[in-house]
Design an enzyme around this catalytic site. Structure first.
Site, mmCIF file in Angstrom:
data_model
loop_
_atom_site.group_PDB
_atom_site.id
_atom_site.type_symbol
_atom_site.label_atom_id
_atom_site.label_comp_id
_atom_site.label_asym_id
_atom_site.label_seq_id
_atom_site.Cartn_x
_atom_site.Cartn_y
_atom_site.Cartn_z
ATOM 1 N N GLU A 314 0.811 -1.216 0.000
ATOM 2 C CA GLU A 314 0.000 0.000 0.000
ATOM 3 C C GLU A 314 0.848 1.272 0.000
ATOM 4 O O GLU A 314 0.826 2.055 0.952
ATOM 5 C CB GLU A 314 -0.926 0.008 1.219
ATOM 6 C CG GLU A 314 -1.923 -1.124 1.242
ATOM 7 C CD GLU A 314 -2.619 -1.284 2.573
ATOM 8 O OE1 GLU A 314 -3.580 -2.067 2.646
ATOM 9 O OE2 GLU A 314 -2.185 -0.627 3.563
ATOM 10 N N GLY A 316 1.724 5.110 -0.810
ATOM 11 C CA GLY A 316 1.011 6.349 -1.118
ATOM 12 C C GLY A 316 1.992 7.465 -1.392
ATOM 13 O O GLY A 316 2.091 7.987 -2.499
ATOM 14 N N ARG A 358 2.917 19.363 8.096
ATOM 15 C CA ARG A 358 3.875 18.331 8.480
ATOM 16 C C ARG A 358 5.069 18.861 9.300
ATOM 17 O O ARG A 358 5.492 18.197 10.260
ATOM 18 C CB ARG A 358 4.377 17.583 7.249
ATOM 19 C CG ARG A 358 3.294 16.771 6.547
ATOM 20 C CD ARG A 358 3.853 15.903 5.432
ATOM 21 N NE ARG A 358 4.674 14.824 5.962
ATOM 22 C CZ ARG A 358 5.995 14.788 5.884
ATOM 23 N NH1 ARG A 358 6.667 15.752 5.286
ATOM 24 N NH2 ARG A 358 6.659 13.771 6.396
ATOM 25 N N CYS A 389 -0.475 32.724 13.131
ATOM 26 C CA CYS A 389 -0.086 33.240 14.446
ATOM 27 C C CYS A 389 0.460 32.136 15.335
ATOM 28 O O CYS A 389 -0.085 31.831 16.407
ATOM 29 C CB CYS A 389 -1.287 33.920 15.098
ATOM 30 S SG CYS A 389 -1.793 35.423 14.255
ATOM 31 N N TYR A 419 0.387 14.248 1.725
ATOM 32 C CA TYR A 419 -0.035 14.680 3.056
ATOM 33 C C TYR A 419 -0.105 16.189 3.256
ATOM 34 O O TYR A 419 -0.545 16.637 4.310
ATOM 35 C CB TYR A 419 0.850 14.045 4.151
ATOM 36 C CG TYR A 419 0.734 12.550 4.161
ATOM 37 C CD1 TYR A 419 -0.404 11.935 4.661
ATOM 38 C CD2 TYR A 419 1.731 11.748 3.618
ATOM 39 C CE1 TYR A 419 -0.541 10.559 4.633
ATOM 40 C CE2 TYR A 419 1.609 10.371 3.585
ATOM 41 C CZ TYR A 419 0.469 9.781 4.098
ATOM 42 O OH TYR A 419 0.328 8.417 4.062
#
Length: 482
Positions: A314, A316, A358, A389, A419
């Site tokens: 899997e 991605g 991230r 901020c 992501y």
């Protein structure tokens, strides 16, 4: 969204020989500069993309996605075929999901992995064959499971006893039969950020190796559920094969034990294959990963005298990560004296943790280049920050940019295909950027960006439609029309 404190102890990278270069490891294969020094992506100048679509802007090279998909599928099929097995590769939709991307990867031979009802809806809206979908998640609701069974989803990965019984009740009520896998935690601690490691003991995913036999026995006694195999995922952004090999050994041991109760056609070993985010990163090539993981499974099966099952994977990030580049416009610059020996140039752009969470979540590291020109100025240590901020609103923690970087410059951050869009948010009421796909020298919007009016439309306190004056553009957005 409140950011965790960002460490300032990140090692300072060495200054590059050329602060205008485009290291091949982190940029799409077609990325280059034209005769004027402007970054060209997919045959289109970055300045033209800014003029047409505004900034911030997610750019996705379709050819790069398709090339990575073909290479990955070929690698795993070849590795499995060498041991007389078959391999199915699922695209992990959580990395980046849109109807267009679903179509791309399925056309390249992939199945698709979804983990919420929303992701399932996107895949179905793209025209995906439900039989080529797998459904993950640690808390799938009754409604989500009902929908999955209703459309005839290919497989559901069971994550808990409650979910097992929940699904059993649904298939009994519907007089249906559903293929399932059981997610197990192998106990292997992947060499990655703690928040990305998913197979150690103290986390939310899966059954322990000790509890799995009882869960499989329960599945096998239910007429409506068909046990097709085990699933194990050890984490994300992993370099090397050591963790995968150790996990495979433990899961094959359980697989062999469970064979006494009946056939088990599939073993799904998940994904988590790392990519380069900075030029110094050295991820393992997908061919070496595929060979190493499959060879480890075959060796463990040979020791136990059992056939190699069909294998599933899997990826991605490995499919879309390198294909993505985010474009920003520089708003302000500010030199900050860190200590007697170090000055850092803060470069503020018109996005930030709303379009790339991230760095704030994981301390993720990226690189950056001026995209609208080249420069002969000496490189200086810079930190690219956003407009939110939060002191942790950092896009690129440490990079050497030309010392004359200035307001109005177009800045490009590579390797943002995975992501970033998926985790995008509207903190400080900053609208989410559009996603533009490039192919054959043409650009098209595949996910529309938001405006402030879009955000106000959700505010139930408004008694009237937002006025024209509130329809502010998204940052420096010009147009999103194709």
């Amino acid at each position: 969204m409140s950011a965790a404190p960002q460490s300032r102890a990140t090692p300072v990278p060495a200054a590059p020989d050329d602060a205008n270069d485009l290291p091949a490891s982190v940029w799409p294969e077609a990325a280059e500069r034209d005769e004027h020094g402007v970054l060209v992506l997919g045959g289109i100048r970055a300045t033209a993309l800014r003029e047409r679509f505004g900034t911030p802007l997610y750019v996705l090279d379709e050819d790069e996605v398709r090339r990575a998909a073909r290479r990955t599928l070929a690698a795993f099929r070849s590795a499995a075929g060498a041991h007389g097995a078959q391999a199915r590769v699922y695209y992990a939709g959580k990395a980046f999901l849109s109807t267009e991307v679903v179509r791309w990867v399925m056309e390249e031979g992939f199945a698709v992995d979804v983990c919420t009802g929303g992701e399932l809806a996107v895949a179905l809206a793209a025209g995906a064959d439900p039989a080529r979908l797998g459904f993950h998640g640690n808390n799938k609701s009754v409604r989500e499971l009902e929908r999955a069974v209703e459309v005839g989803i290919g497989s559901i990965v069971l994550d808990s006893w409650i979910e097992l019984e929940r699904l059993a009740a649904i298939v009994e009520r519907r007089d249906a039969r559903q293929a399932v896998l059981l997610r197990v935690s192998s106990g292997v601690h992947a060499e990655t950020h703690d928040f990305l490691a998913t197979a150690h003991e103290d986390q939310k995913f899966g059954f322990t190796l000790e509890d799995a036999p009882a869960a499989v026995a329960r599945i096998r006694e239910l007429d409506g559920l068909e046990f097709t195999g085990l699933h194990c995922h050890i984490g994300s952004q992993i370099f090397g094969t050591a963790g995968f090999r150790e996990s495979a050994a433990r899961v094959v041991e359980l697989h062999a034990e469970l064979l006494a109760g009946g056939d088990i056609p599939v073993l799904n070993l998940g994904g988590g294959f790392g990519i380069a985010y900075r030029p110094e990163d050295d991820p393992t090539p997908i061919e070496a990963l595929a060979t190493g993981i499959v060879d480890a499974v075959a060796q463990e099966c040979a020791v136990r005298g059992i056939p190699v099952p069909h294998l599933a994977f899997e990826p991605g990030r490995a499919i879309v990560g390198k294909a993505g580049v985010t474009l920003y416009e520089v708003g302000t610059t500010k030199p900050v004296q860190v200590d007697d020996a170090l000055t850092r140039l803060y470069v503020s752009v018109d996005g930030g943790m709303s379009d790339n969470a991230r760095p704030a979540l994981y301390g993720a590291q990226y690189s950056a280049r001026i995209a609208s020109r080249t420069s002969d100025a000496d490189p200086v240590l810079a930190r690219v920050v956003g407009k939110h901020c939060e002191s942790g609103d950092i896009v690129v923690d440490a990079e050497h940019l030309p010392g004359d970087v200035a307001p109005g410059d177009l800045l490009a951050v590579p390797a943002t295909g995975a992501y970033c869009f998926s985790l995008a948010n509207t903190y400080n009421y900053v609208p989410r950027p559009p996603v533009v796909a490039l192919r054959g020298g043409e650009a098209r919007v595949i996910v529309r960006g938001e405006t402030v009016d879009d955000l106000l439309a959700r505010d139930a306190g408004l008694t009237a439609t937002p006025t024209e004056g509130n329809d502010m553009p998204r940052m420096s957005q010009r147009s999103e029309t194709t």
